[in-house]
Design a protein around this motif. Sequence first.
Motif: not given
Length: 362
Positions: A143-160, A261-264
């Motif tokens: 398993w992995s501990t990740v930073l998950a985030y809402r793509t409707d709040v951060y629709p741009s990957k550049a700002k996610a 979405s997940i940031s790995w």
Amino acid sequence: MADRKGCTFGRRAIIKGAGVGAAALAFPTVLTPRKTRAAQRLVARNPGGPFEKAFGEAYDKPFQQATGIEIVNVTGQHEPIATIKGMVDTKTYTWDVTILSNYTHHVLAEAGYLEPLNLDSDPIIQEIPKQFRTPYIVGNYVWSTVLAYRTDVYPSKAKAPTGGWKDLWDVKGIPGRRGMRKYPVDTIEPALLADGVTPDKLYPLDMDRAFKSLDKIKKDMTVWWSGGAQSSQLLKSGELDMCVAWNGRAQTVMDEGAPVSISWNQALWSYDGWAIPKGSPTADLARKFIRFASEAKNQVGFTPYVAYGPTNQNATKLIDSKRLKDLPTNPDYFKTMVPNDSVQWSKVQEKAVERFNTWIIS
């Protein structure tokens, strides 16, 4: 065990199934009525939530069909150190076999509270790399501990928040409601990495530096969660915009259609596995179940329900390619992931918990 040396899943050759001449545990076709009730049933502790169905479909039902032995799944709290100590000390075994995190297993094994498994010579167990098993645990999933985030709040990957743990601390550059685990494990490492510690210098953990880093984010933390199901709900409901979470919990709400979405990047990985409380009267039966749950085909049956990677390397070849992309054992993710040092945690966990509990209410 998942130590710091060579802890690279997929980066090096790992033990293949070997020792075909080794003695394997044989499954009884049927248990006769003369067996005791305890011998006809095993109580297995799981982390709850999606694990209940995952274990039921992948292990419990097939095991019962193969042996006639019923598996009763019960949910136990995370890091059940005190619970297992209580069972062993009083010889009151409410669990016959249990899933434990690697670092919790080290704490209990070193204190003499886990039963030796004596499974190393079994050919099925040998299909699991040595870095995912010890004399007291057989790893079942990574398993992995990740930073998950809402793509409707951060629709741009550049700002996610995908730049590593420093993004969780960047409250001005990446505003949003944040959540972290209310426990030092999965919290100390992000604090240090966010403060500029490089992965190769992460251990031994600098607790003073970690808590100074946590001081910087404390007032901006919306929720400190205490259970995996809670982190899933916080992401699904949109109560949080970004959240430290176990990847399987985040993937569950993604599979349900939530805009998550997940940031790995700099994700922390470890494994959980099967263990037996010391002195359990059903230890031999539990060993047979552990062996069954270690088979490649059975571990494949677990992955559709919880997005954790199998420890049996032969299982990876059998997993659907689409699902393989969701698993932390995907080699592409390991380029930026960091192994959790469970041995280090087994030495400092008790004091770290005391310090963290004091800090969180101060």
